[in-house]
Motif scaffolding. Sequence first.
Motif, PDB file in Angstrom:
ATOM      1  N   PHE A  25       0.855  -1.178   0.000  1.00 17.95           N
ATOM      2  CA  PHE A  25       0.000   0.000   0.000  1.00 17.95           C
ATOM      3  C   PHE A  25       0.896   1.235   0.000  1.00 17.95           C
ATOM      4  CE2 PHE A  25      -2.522  -3.309   2.109  1.00 17.95           C
ATOM      5  CZ  PHE A  25      -3.656  -3.295   1.307  1.00 17.95           C
ATOM      6  N   LEU A  28       0.316   5.258   1.835  1.00 21.42           N
ATOM      7  CA  LEU A  28      -0.669   5.155   2.911  1.00 21.42           C
ATOM      8  C   LEU A  28      -0.280   6.089   4.043  1.00 21.42           C
ATOM      9  CD1 LEU A  28      -3.220   3.412   3.478  1.00 21.42           C
ATOM     10  CD2 LEU A  28      -1.741   1.885   4.763  1.00 21.42           C
ATOM     11  N   ARG A  29      -1.221   6.828   4.567  1.00 24.17           N
ATOM     12  CA  ARG A  29      -0.941   7.761   5.669  1.00 24.17           C
ATOM     13  C   ARG A  29      -0.442   6.988   6.896  1.00 24.17           C
ATOM     14  NH1 ARG A  29      -1.697  13.100   3.932  1.00 24.17           N
ATOM     15  NH2 ARG A  29      -3.352  13.091   2.414  1.00 24.17           N
ATOM     16  N   PHE A  32      -2.621   5.024   9.392  1.00 22.42           N
ATOM     17  CA  PHE A  32      -3.239   3.781   8.948  1.00 22.42           C
ATOM     18  C   PHE A  32      -2.295   2.583   9.072  1.00 22.42           C
ATOM     19  CE2 PHE A  32      -5.798   6.746   6.191  1.00 22.42           C
ATOM     20  CZ  PHE A  32      -6.983   6.568   6.883  1.00 22.42           C
ATOM     21  N   PHE A  33      -1.120   2.764   9.649  1.00 21.71           N
ATOM     22  CA  PHE A  33      -0.132   1.697   9.769  1.00 21.71           C
ATOM     23  C   PHE A  33      -0.397   0.752  10.944  1.00 21.71           C
ATOM     24  CE2 PHE A  33       3.846   2.465   7.102  1.00 21.71           C
ATOM     25  CZ  PHE A  33       3.152   3.148   6.123  1.00 21.71           C
ATOM     26  N   LEU A  38      -4.347  -2.510   8.840  1.00 26.17           N
ATOM     27  CA  LEU A  38      -3.681  -3.224   7.755  1.00 26.17           C
ATOM     28  C   LEU A  38      -4.265  -4.619   7.541  1.00 26.17           C
ATOM     29  CD1 LEU A  38      -0.016  -2.084   8.349  1.00 26.17           C
ATOM     30  CD2 LEU A  38      -1.507  -1.465   6.444  1.00 26.17           C
ATOM     31  N   LEU A  41      -7.409  -4.083   5.573  1.00 26.80           N
ATOM     32  CA  LEU A  41      -7.114  -3.845   4.161  1.00 26.80           C
ATOM     33  C   LEU A  41      -6.669  -5.132   3.468  1.00 26.80           C
ATOM     34  CD1 LEU A  41      -5.218  -0.433   4.364  1.00 26.80           C
ATOM     35  CD2 LEU A  41      -7.460  -0.845   3.338  1.00 26.80           C
ATOM     36  N   THR A  55       7.094  -2.017   8.397  1.00 29.19           N
ATOM     37  CA  THR A  55       5.786  -1.367   8.476  1.00 29.19           C
ATOM     38  C   THR A  55       5.343  -1.280   9.932  1.00 29.19           C
ATOM     39  OG1 THR A  55       5.165  -2.200   6.300  1.00 29.19           O
ATOM     40  CG2 THR A  55       3.380  -1.506   7.734  1.00 29.19           C
ATOM     41  N   VAL A  63       5.640   3.161   2.205  1.00 26.45           N
ATOM     42  CA  VAL A  63       4.813   2.028   1.777  1.00 26.45           C
ATOM     43  C   VAL A  63       4.541   1.105   2.972  1.00 26.45           C
ATOM     44  CG1 VAL A  63       6.772   0.605   1.043  1.00 26.45           C
ATOM     45  CG2 VAL A  63       4.555   0.218   0.025  1.00 26.45           C
ATOM     46  N   ALA A  64       3.325   0.575   3.022  1.00 25.92           N
ATOM     47  CA  ALA A  64       2.965  -0.424   4.029  1.00 25.92           C
ATOM     48  C   ALA A  64       2.862  -1.773   3.318  1.00 25.92           C
ATOM     49  CB  ALA A  64       1.642  -0.069   4.687  1.00 25.92           C
ATOM     50  N   ARG A  65       3.361  -2.828   3.980  1.00 23.63           N
ATOM     51  CA  ARG A  65       3.303  -4.170   3.388  1.00 23.63           C
ATOM     52  C   ARG A  65       2.649  -5.129   4.365  1.00 23.63           C
ATOM     53  NH1 ARG A  65       8.480  -6.572   0.729  1.00 23.63           N
ATOM     54  NH2 ARG A  65       8.647  -7.406   2.808  1.00 23.63           N
ATOM     55  N   LYS A  79      -6.201  -1.126  -7.352  1.00 21.43           N
ATOM     56  CA  LYS A  79      -6.176  -0.023  -6.399  1.00 21.43           C
ATOM     57  C   LYS A  79      -7.295  -0.212  -5.382  1.00 21.43           C
ATOM     58  CE  LYS A  79      -4.298   3.410  -9.521  1.00 21.43           C
ATOM     59  NZ  LYS A  79      -4.451   4.759 -10.041  1.00 21.43           N
TER      60      LYS A  79
END
Length: 80
Positions: A25, A28-29, A32-33, A38, A41, A55, A63-65, A79
């Motif tokens: 992602f 991502l702000r 939101f981590f 997550l 999502l 992350t 980026v978040a993974r 998306k």
Amino acid sequence: MKLSKWSPFVEISEESPIVPVWVLFPGLRPHFFSSRILHGLGSLFGRPLKVDSATAVGSRPSVARILVELDITKRYPNKV
């Protein structure tokens, strides 16, 4: 070596369509981590397994993974 999802009825000769995949992602702000968000999502794509360590500690804010168990026979959105 072949990685596949285990079950009591696994057939070695058959390929499993379920594979672990890192879902990214980007942009991502940071608020939101959280693991809860997550995992929510990641559940859009499959069963969430784990959040990337970078992350989780916020050392890579670009980026978040999250690792997700994905069925590769299905189609997924590009998306979110």
